[in-house]
Scaffold this motif. Structure first.
Motif, PDB file in Angstrom:
ATOM      1  N   ILE A 167      59.423 101.822  23.772  1.00  0.00           N
ATOM      2  CA  ILE A 167      60.060 102.923  23.052  1.00  0.00           C
ATOM      3  C   ILE A 167      59.773 102.747  21.566  1.00  0.00           C
ATOM      4  N   VAL A 168      59.357 103.818  20.927  1.00  0.00           N
ATOM      5  CA  VAL A 168      59.028 103.792  19.501  1.00  0.00           C
ATOM      6  C   VAL A 168      60.308 103.724  18.670  1.00  0.00           C
ATOM      7  N   GLU A 169      60.358 102.754  17.765  1.00  0.00           N
ATOM      8  CA  GLU A 169      61.478 102.652  16.820  1.00  0.00           C
ATOM      9  C   GLU A 169      61.149 103.424  15.536  1.00  0.00           C
ATOM     10  N   ALA A 196      52.778 102.555  14.611  1.00  0.00           N
ATOM     11  CA  ALA A 196      54.139 102.689  15.114  1.00  0.00           C
ATOM     12  C   ALA A 196      54.749 101.303  15.314  1.00  0.00           C
ATOM     13  N   VAL A 197      56.060 101.248  15.174  1.00  0.00           N
ATOM     14  CA  VAL A 197      56.812 100.020  15.443  1.00  0.00           C
ATOM     15  C   VAL A 197      57.649 100.278  16.686  1.00  0.00           C
ATOM     16  N   TYR A 198      57.615  99.344  17.632  1.00  0.00           N
ATOM     17  CA  TYR A 198      58.312  99.515  18.901  1.00  0.00           C
ATOM     18  C   TYR A 198      59.500  98.567  19.010  1.00  0.00           C
ATOM     19  N   TYR A 199      60.510  98.998  19.743  1.00  0.00           N
ATOM     20  CA  TYR A 199      61.605  98.093  20.085  1.00  0.00           C
ATOM     21  C   TYR A 199      61.052  96.987  20.967  1.00  0.00           C
ATOM     22  N   ASP A 200      61.680  95.837  20.956  1.00  0.00           N
ATOM     23  CA  ASP A 200      61.252  94.711  21.788  1.00  0.00           C
ATOM     24  C   ASP A 200      61.415  95.049  23.259  1.00  0.00           C
ATOM     25  N   GLY A 201      60.494  94.581  24.084  1.00  0.00           N
ATOM     26  CA  GLY A 201      60.607  94.702  25.530  1.00  0.00           C
ATOM     27  C   GLY A 201      60.223  96.056  26.078  1.00  0.00           C
ATOM     28  N   VAL A 202      60.599  96.246  27.350  1.00  0.00           N
ATOM     29  CA  VAL A 202      60.344  97.504  28.053  1.00  0.00           C
ATOM     30  C   VAL A 202      61.667  98.018  28.605  1.00  0.00           C
ATOM     31  N   PRO A 243      71.921 103.146  24.111  1.00  0.00           N
ATOM     32  CA  PRO A 243      71.231 103.710  22.944  1.00  0.00           C
ATOM     33  C   PRO A 243      72.183 104.535  22.084  1.00  0.00           C
ATOM     34  N   THR A 244      72.066 104.382  20.777  1.00  0.00           N
ATOM     35  CA  THR A 244      72.902 105.172  19.879  1.00  0.00           C
ATOM     36  C   THR A 244      72.199 106.455  19.463  1.00  0.00           C
ATOM     37  N   ASN A 245      70.865 106.459  19.456  1.00  0.00           N
ATOM     38  CA  ASN A 245      70.113 107.667  19.133  1.00  0.00           C
ATOM     39  C   ASN A 245      69.643 108.280  20.448  1.00  0.00           C
ATOM     40  N   THR A 246      70.418 109.216  20.961  1.00  0.00           N
ATOM     41  CA  THR A 246      70.095 109.800  22.263  1.00  0.00           C
ATOM     42  C   THR A 246      69.140 110.986  22.163  1.00  0.00           C
ATOM     43  N   GLN A 247      68.721 111.328  20.964  1.00  0.00           N
ATOM     44  CA  GLN A 247      67.823 112.470  20.798  1.00  0.00           C
ATOM     45  C   GLN A 247      66.516 112.283  21.560  1.00  0.00           C
ATOM     46  N   PHE A 248      66.014 111.051  21.637  1.00  0.00           N
ATOM     47  CA  PHE A 248      64.721 110.809  22.262  1.00  0.00           C
ATOM     48  C   PHE A 248      64.820 109.990  23.547  1.00  0.00           C
ATOM     49  N   THR A 249      66.021 109.865  24.111  1.00  0.00           N
ATOM     50  CA  THR A 249      66.166 109.073  25.324  1.00  0.00           C
ATOM     51  C   THR A 249      65.982 109.928  26.564  1.00  0.00           C
ATOM     52  N   HIS A 250      65.559 109.284  27.623  1.00  0.00           N
ATOM     53  CA  HIS A 250      65.373 109.935  28.919  1.00  0.00           C
ATOM     54  C   HIS A 250      66.726 110.302  29.515  1.00  0.00           C
TER      55      HIS A 250
END
Length: 117
Positions: free
Chosen positions: A50-52, A67-73, A92-99
């Motif tokens: 996931i892109v941070e 791009a900088v990514y969050y750690d892991g998958v 997740p606190t930013n749900t705008q881009f979450t599945h």
């Protein structure tokens, strides 16, 4: 319905944990293996990275900062079962881009049906 958002170091760790918990099993018939959901599992979605911070693209369309990514998958799982994923469960606190799963909010609350206009 329970919806879990999960973070693992890598795909091998995530797959092994879901397999060990009985969310799915690998069935082999006539030499062909497939993953089969078990114990109330409705869906397992492998999100991956996931892109941070998105990449910066200059006016010529070239990437000037990667791009900088969050750690892991990441994974999302929908199931009728309750699991203890421990530290692998994230909120997740930013749900705008979450599945999301159709008809379900990110916080496990079922969305109300909306009539089309």
């Amino acid at each position: 319905m329970n919806i879990y958002k999960l973070q693992y170091t890598d795909k091998a760790q995530g797959d092994a944990d879901l397999l060990a918990k009985g969310a799915y099993e690998v069935v082999t018939e006539e030499g062909v293996s497939q993953e089969v959901y078990r114990n109330g599992t409705q869906a397992i979605v492998y999100i991956g990275k996931i892109v941070e911070i998105p990449a910066t693209i200059n006016s010529e369309g070239e990437e000037s900062a990667a791009a900088v990514y969050y750690d892991g998958v990441f994974y999302d799982i929908m199931t009728t079962e309750e699991y203890d994923f421990g530290d692998n469960e994230v909120s997740p606190t930013n749900t705008q881009f979450t599945h999301t799963f159709a008809g379900y909010a990110n916080n496990n609350i079922e969305l109300e049906e909306v009539e089309p206009e």
